[in-house]
Design a protein around this motif. Structure first.
Motif, PDB file in Angstrom:
ATOM      1  N   GLN A   1     -39.122 -41.404 -39.642  1.00 12.27           N
ATOM      2  CA  GLN A   1     -38.401 -40.042 -39.290  1.00 12.27           C
ATOM      3  C   GLN A   1     -36.931 -40.665 -38.959  1.00 12.27           C
ATOM      4  O   GLN A   1     -36.654 -41.925 -39.142  1.00 12.27           O
ATOM      5  N   GLU A   2     -36.100 -39.841 -39.041  1.00 12.10           N
ATOM      6  CA  GLU A   2     -34.614 -39.978 -38.813  1.00 12.10           C
ATOM      7  C   GLU A   2     -34.237 -39.163 -37.587  1.00 12.10           C
ATOM      8  O   GLU A   2     -34.794 -37.872 -37.456  1.00 12.10           O
ATOM      9  N   ARG A   3     -33.218 -39.580 -36.990  1.00 12.97           N
ATOM     10  CA  ARG A   3     -32.588 -38.724 -35.810  1.00 12.97           C
ATOM     11  C   ARG A   3     -31.396 -38.212 -36.306  1.00 12.97           C
ATOM     12  O   ARG A   3     -30.676 -39.118 -37.037  1.00 12.97           O
ATOM     13  N   GLU A   4     -30.796 -37.205 -35.900  1.00 12.28           N
ATOM     14  CA  GLU A   4     -29.509 -36.620 -36.396  1.00 12.28           C
ATOM     15  C   GLU A   4     -28.991 -35.859 -35.305  1.00 12.28           C
ATOM     16  O   GLU A   4     -29.849 -35.146 -34.353  1.00 12.28           O
ATOM     17  N   ARG A   5     -27.709 -36.120 -35.006  1.00 13.34           N
ATOM     18  CA  ARG A   5     -26.884 -35.325 -33.972  1.00 13.34           C
ATOM     19  C   ARG A   5     -25.929 -34.648 -34.742  1.00 13.34           C
ATOM     20  O   ARG A   5     -25.072 -35.158 -35.764  1.00 13.34           O
ATOM     21  N   ARG A   6     -25.740 -33.304 -34.471  1.00 13.84           N
ATOM     22  CA  ARG A   6     -24.981 -32.474 -35.329  1.00 13.84           C
ATOM     23  C   ARG A   6     -23.854 -32.079 -34.330  1.00 13.84           C
ATOM     24  O   ARG A   6     -23.955 -32.075 -33.144  1.00 13.84           O
ATOM     25  N   TYR A   7     -22.628 -31.774 -34.987  1.00 10.87           N
ATOM     26  CA  TYR A   7     -21.365 -31.694 -34.258  1.00 10.87           C
ATOM     27  C   TYR A   7     -20.728 -30.239 -34.847  1.00 10.87           C
ATOM     28  O   TYR A   7     -20.839 -30.014 -35.916  1.00 10.87           O
ATOM     29  N   HIS A   8     -19.834 -29.897 -34.258  1.00 10.81           N
ATOM     30  CA  HIS A   8     -18.916 -28.803 -34.324  1.00 10.81           C
ATOM     31  C   HIS A   8     -17.543 -29.167 -34.256  1.00 10.81           C
ATOM     32  O   HIS A   8     -17.381 -30.002 -33.152  1.00 10.81           O
ATOM     33  N   LEU A   9     -16.467 -28.925 -34.986  1.00 11.73           N
ATOM     34  CA  LEU A   9     -15.114 -29.282 -34.814  1.00 11.73           C
ATOM     35  C   LEU A   9     -14.515 -28.163 -34.044  1.00 11.73           C
ATOM     36  O   LEU A   9     -14.541 -26.881 -34.643  1.00 11.73           O
ATOM     37  N   VAL A  10     -13.988 -28.455 -32.553  1.00 12.08           N
ATOM     38  CA  VAL A  10     -13.588 -27.121 -31.964  1.00 12.08           C
ATOM     39  C   VAL A  10     -11.997 -27.286 -31.619  1.00 12.08           C
ATOM     40  O   VAL A  10     -11.702 -28.367 -31.267  1.00 12.08           O
ATOM     41  N   PRO A  11     -11.150 -26.105 -31.752  1.00 17.40           N
ATOM     42  CA  PRO A  11      -9.909 -26.203 -31.775  1.00 17.40           C
ATOM     43  C   PRO A  11      -9.707 -26.606 -30.322  1.00 17.40           C
ATOM     44  O   PRO A  11     -10.257 -26.009 -29.395  1.00 17.40           O
TER      45      PRO A  11
ATOM     46  N   VAL B   1     -17.524 -31.748 -30.681  1.00 15.71           N
ATOM     47  CA  VAL B   1     -18.174 -31.329 -29.697  1.00 15.71           C
ATOM     48  C   VAL B   1     -20.091 -31.560 -30.175  1.00 15.71           C
ATOM     49  O   VAL B   1     -20.210 -30.897 -31.320  1.00 15.71           O
ATOM     50  N   ALA B   2     -20.865 -32.300 -29.673  1.00 13.98           N
ATOM     51  CA  ALA B   2     -22.270 -32.365 -30.155  1.00 13.98           C
ATOM     52  C   ALA B   2     -22.993 -31.202 -29.961  1.00 13.98           C
ATOM     53  O   ALA B   2     -22.903 -30.880 -28.612  1.00 13.98           O
ATOM     54  N   VAL B   3     -23.532 -30.719 -30.815  1.00  9.96           N
ATOM     55  CA  VAL B   3     -24.304 -29.133 -30.550  1.00  9.96           C
ATOM     56  C   VAL B   3     -25.820 -29.141 -30.693  1.00  9.96           C
ATOM     57  O   VAL B   3     -26.479 -28.371 -30.161  1.00  9.96           O
ATOM     58  N   ALA B   4     -26.121 -30.572 -31.182  1.00 10.83           N
ATOM     59  CA  ALA B   4     -27.842 -30.562 -31.488  1.00 10.83           C
ATOM     60  C   ALA B   4     -28.054 -31.807 -31.704  1.00 10.83           C
ATOM     61  O   ALA B   4     -27.241 -32.779 -32.228  1.00 10.83           O
ATOM     62  N   GLU B   5     -29.351 -32.435 -31.144  1.00 14.84           N
ATOM     63  CA  GLU B   5     -29.999 -33.439 -31.555  1.00 14.84           C
ATOM     64  C   GLU B   5     -31.247 -33.248 -31.943  1.00 14.84           C
ATOM     65  O   GLU B   5     -32.100 -32.797 -31.258  1.00 14.84           O
ATOM     66  N   VAL B   6     -31.624 -33.601 -33.235  1.00 15.05           N
ATOM     67  CA  VAL B   6     -33.147 -33.491 -33.674  1.00 15.05           C
ATOM     68  C   VAL B   6     -33.695 -34.685 -34.394  1.00 15.05           C
ATOM     69  O   VAL B   6     -32.915 -35.677 -34.745  1.00 15.05           O
ATOM     70  N   THR B   7     -35.045 -34.751 -34.292  1.00 17.51           N
ATOM     71  CA  THR B   7     -35.656 -35.796 -35.060  1.00 17.51           C
ATOM     72  C   THR B   7     -36.381 -35.139 -36.063  1.00 17.51           C
ATOM     73  O   THR B   7     -36.979 -33.901 -36.184  1.00 17.51           O
ATOM     74  N   ASN B   8     -35.947 -35.668 -37.379  1.00 19.89           N
ATOM     75  CA  ASN B   8     -36.288 -35.222 -38.400  1.00 19.89           C
ATOM     76  C   ASN B   8     -37.572 -35.870 -39.098  1.00 19.89           C
ATOM     77  O   ASN B   8     -37.557 -37.156 -39.256  1.00 19.89           O
ATOM     78  N   PRO B   9     -38.989 -35.345 -39.185  1.00 17.50           N
ATOM     79  CA  PRO B   9     -40.304 -36.145 -39.312  1.00 17.50           C
ATOM     80  C   PRO B   9     -40.349 -36.164 -40.850  1.00 17.50           C
ATOM     81  O   PRO B   9     -39.667 -35.318 -41.647  1.00 17.50           O
ATOM     82  N   ARG B  10     -41.414 -37.003 -41.203  1.00 21.05           N
ATOM     83  CA  ARG B  10     -41.708 -37.087 -42.427  1.00 21.05           C
ATOM     84  C   ARG B  10     -42.161 -35.493 -42.995  1.00 21.05           C
ATOM     85  O   ARG B  10     -42.846 -34.800 -42.422  1.00 21.05           O
ATOM     86  N   GLY B  11     -41.648 -35.313 -44.136  1.00 24.60           N
ATOM     87  CA  GLY B  11     -41.930 -33.993 -44.783  1.00 24.60           C
ATOM     88  C   GLY B  11     -40.996 -33.040 -44.438  1.00 24.60           C
ATOM     89  O   GLY B  11     -41.027 -31.928 -45.135  1.00 24.60           O
ATOM     90  N   SER B  12     -40.154 -33.331 -43.534  1.00 28.61           N
ATOM     91  CA  SER B  12     -39.073 -31.955 -43.418  1.00 28.61           C
ATOM     92  C   SER B  12     -37.806 -32.351 -44.351  1.00 28.61           C
ATOM     93  O   SER B  12     -37.568 -33.428 -44.934  1.00 28.61           O
ATOM     94  N   ALA B  13     -37.517 -30.872 -44.673  1.00 29.67           N
ATOM     95  CA  ALA B  13     -36.077 -30.935 -45.655  1.00 29.67           C
ATOM     96  C   ALA B  13     -35.463 -29.987 -45.177  1.00 29.67           C
ATOM     97  O   ALA B  13     -35.845 -28.873 -44.907  1.00 29.67           O
ATOM     98  N   ALA B  14     -34.232 -30.129 -45.360  1.00 33.48           N
ATOM     99  CA  ALA B  14     -33.103 -29.145 -44.885  1.00 33.48           C
ATOM    100  C   ALA B  14     -31.940 -29.247 -45.720  1.00 33.48           C
ATOM    101  O   ALA B  14     -31.541 -30.168 -46.282  1.00 33.48           O
TER     102      ALA B  14
END
Length: 190
Positions: free
Chosen positions: A111-121, A129-142
């Motif tokens: 599995q992989e961890r992922e932190r997503r961000y937005h660039l805010v003026p 700014v961090a907007v989400a943190e997710v765990t991507n398990p085996r078999g997930s695709a995005a």
């Protein structure tokens, strides 16, 4: 006098399953849809292959103790897409980055961890700014496409993680799909 020649493309070995998947990606890319829609279609096609024991060779499953390792599985001759396997040993991570093109990531093993961000003026500059943190398990695709594709990925588990990535660019020529690397927000820890 010799004439300079272009460097030869890397010699790649694609398993029969990777070759079949490349045909599916080629069909999706040839539709000529918007980048986000192409990424979505490619993610749908990747998901059924994730976790299959015949997807990668033993060599394509090998990591590197120094950093996550990229194995190029396919680079389309016209430069329209590439397929890579990324092997992550425990604790390995990327910098915060975005991409040169649409991108698809699917977890093949672990599995992989992922932190997503937005660039805010922020006045005359901008900040992450961090907007989400997710765990991507085996078999997930995005799939995703710029802008709005800023993230950091890491292996937070105790075992090796392997992910399959498809980029709408030729990483055999570029070396990477990364467009920009960002400094972490002040005080952020992984």
């Amino acid at each position: 006098m010799t004439t300079p020649t272009a460097s030869a493309p890397p010699i790649l070995y694609a398993t029969p399953r990777v070759s079949a998947f490349v045909d599916e990606v080629r069909e999706a890319v040839r539709r000529g849809l918007a980048p986000d829609l192409t990424a979505h279609l490619v993610a749908e096609r990747l998901a059924p292959h994730l976790g299959a024991p015949d997807l990668l060779t033993p060599d394509q499953r090998q990591g590197d103790p120094a950093t996550y390792r990229q194995h190029l599985l396919h680079a389309e001759p016209d430069g329209s897409f590439s397929v890579v396997a990324l092997v992550w040993l425990p604790g390995q991570r990327t910098a915060i980055h975005d991409h040169v093109s649409w991108c698809v990531a699917g977890v093949h093993e672990g599995q992989e961890r992922e932190r997503r961000y937005h660039l805010v003026p922020d006045g005359t500059t901008s900040r992450l700014v961090a907007v989400a943190e997710v765990t991507n398990p085996r078999g997930s695709a995005a799939g995703f496409a710029p802008p709005g594709d800023i993230h950091r990925v890491w292996n937070a588990g105790a075992d090796t993680a392997i992910s399959i990535h498809v980029y709408g660019a030729d990483v055999s020529r570029l070396g990477s799909s990364v467009r920009r690397v960002y400094e972490p927000p002040t005080g952020e820890e992984l």
